[in-house]
Motif scaffolding. Structure first.
Motif, PDB file in Angstrom:
ATOM      1  N   ALA A  47      60.546  58.280  82.553  1.00  0.00           N
ATOM      2  CA  ALA A  47      59.426  57.404  81.737  1.00  0.00           C
ATOM      3  C   ALA A  47      60.063  55.953  81.751  1.00  0.00           C
ATOM      4  O   ALA A  47      59.683  55.099  81.945  1.00  0.00           O
ATOM      5  CB  ALA A  47      59.476  57.990  80.484  1.00  0.00           C
ATOM      6  N   ALA A  48      61.530  55.757  81.498  1.00  0.00           N
ATOM      7  CA  ALA A  48      62.060  54.696  81.380  1.00  0.00           C
ATOM      8  C   ALA A  48      62.112  53.961  82.590  1.00  0.00           C
ATOM      9  O   ALA A  48      61.772  52.764  82.785  1.00  0.00           O
ATOM     10  CB  ALA A  48      63.469  54.812  80.961  1.00  0.00           C
ATOM     11  N   ILE A  49      62.324  54.401  83.818  1.00  0.00           N
ATOM     12  CA  ILE A  49      62.188  53.894  85.161  1.00  0.00           C
ATOM     13  C   ILE A  49      60.935  53.390  85.342  1.00  0.00           C
ATOM     14  O   ILE A  49      60.596  52.217  85.929  1.00  0.00           O
ATOM     15  CB  ILE A  49      62.743  54.859  86.139  1.00  0.00           C
ATOM     16  N   CYS A  50      59.726  53.971  84.940  1.00  0.00           N
ATOM     17  CA  CYS A  50      58.321  53.786  85.184  1.00  0.00           C
ATOM     18  C   CYS A  50      58.120  52.443  84.406  1.00  0.00           C
ATOM     19  O   CYS A  50      57.396  51.581  84.604  1.00  0.00           O
ATOM     20  CB  CYS A  50      57.307  54.854  84.795  1.00  0.00           C
ATOM     21  N   GLY A  51      58.742  52.495  82.836  1.00  0.00           N
ATOM     22  CA  GLY A  51      58.426  51.440  82.145  1.00  0.00           C
ATOM     23  C   GLY A  51      59.076  50.158  82.736  1.00  0.00           C
ATOM     24  O   GLY A  51      58.371  49.135  82.338  1.00  0.00           O
ATOM     25  N   ILE A  52      60.242  50.267  83.173  1.00  0.00           N
ATOM     26  CA  ILE A  52      60.802  49.199  83.668  1.00  0.00           C
ATOM     27  C   ILE A  52      60.152  48.554  84.856  1.00  0.00           C
ATOM     28  O   ILE A  52      59.863  47.158  85.027  1.00  0.00           O
ATOM     29  CB  ILE A  52      62.333  49.325  84.064  1.00  0.00           C
ATOM     30  N   PHE A  53      59.628  49.489  85.787  1.00  0.00           N
ATOM     31  CA  PHE A  53      58.648  49.148  87.005  1.00  0.00           C
ATOM     32  C   PHE A  53      57.772  48.401  86.526  1.00  0.00           C
ATOM     33  O   PHE A  53      57.337  47.211  87.151  1.00  0.00           O
ATOM     34  CB  PHE A  53      58.507  50.348  87.799  1.00  0.00           C
ATOM     35  N   VAL A  54      56.881  48.893  85.556  1.00  0.00           N
ATOM     36  CA  VAL A  54      55.426  48.069  85.215  1.00  0.00           C
ATOM     37  C   VAL A  54      55.824  46.752  84.537  1.00  0.00           C
ATOM     38  O   VAL A  54      55.220  45.976  84.484  1.00  0.00           O
ATOM     39  CB  VAL A  54      54.913  49.226  84.085  1.00  0.00           C
ATOM     40  N   ALA A  55      56.970  46.749  83.689  1.00  0.00           N
ATOM     41  CA  ALA A  55      57.379  45.285  83.030  1.00  0.00           C
ATOM     42  C   ALA A  55      57.677  44.319  83.879  1.00  0.00           C
ATOM     43  O   ALA A  55      57.389  43.205  84.060  1.00  0.00           O
ATOM     44  CB  ALA A  55      58.239  45.613  81.941  1.00  0.00           C
ATOM     45  N   ILE A  56      58.612  44.784  85.373  1.00  0.00           N
ATOM     46  CA  ILE A  56      59.044  43.895  86.187  1.00  0.00           C
ATOM     47  C   ILE A  56      57.916  43.407  87.130  1.00  0.00           C
ATOM     48  O   ILE A  56      57.714  42.380  87.402  1.00  0.00           O
ATOM     49  CB  ILE A  56      60.084  44.383  86.928  1.00  0.00           C
TER      50      ILE A  56
END
Length: 146
Positions: A47-56
């Motif tokens: 979930a953290a990796i996905c959130g970081i990807f969406v934010a970047i």
């Protein structure tokens, strides 16, 4: 784009809080080989990796789902919450088969294929979790097994 960045940041923060809360899980000396913390750690990390990807890398022109899609998502959430409550009294196989069949039917509304997918996932996951990972799952309710 700003909404995607905010959403990504919120998902990342919630995932990190989830991982932090997983560190509080009590373990006994009779814990499963994988341990009770590993699954929450993995879910939180993904979930953290996905959130970081969406934010970047936000979507420049997102298409919002229709009201029907939101209804299907709400129905899926209700089914999964019911599944969580049904696991303990009914064992693993029955609730998993029903839930997997319902969710499979939502993806492709063909009843026979959905039922077969539910049965196959239920038995396949039980074999993997019970025998390959050594988790202490109960297959059926105690009333059926005696």
């Amino acid at each position: 784009m700003a909404a995607d960045r905010i959403f990504g940041a919120v998902v990342t923060l919630v995932a990190l809080a989830y991982i932090a809360s997983a560190t509080q899980i009590q373990t006994s000396f009779l814990a499963d080989p994988v341990g009770p913390r590993m699954f929450p750690y993995l879910v939180g990390a993904v979930a953290a990796i996905c959130g970081i990807f969406v934010a970047i890398k936000p979507d420049e022109n997102p298409d919002w789902p229709t009201l029907r899609t939101f209804g299907a998502l709400c129905f899926a959430v209700v089914v999964l919450v019911g599944y969580a409550y049904a696991l303990k009294p009914l064992g693993f196989l029955i609730p998993t088969a029903i839930t997997a069949a319902i969710l499979s039917w939502q993806i492709s509304p063909r009843p026979v294929h959905a039922a077969l997918a539910g049965l196959g996932l239920s038995v396949g996951l039980f074999v993997i979790f019970k025998f390959a990972l050594g988790l202490g799952l109960v297959a059926l309710p105690a009333a059926l097994t005696g």
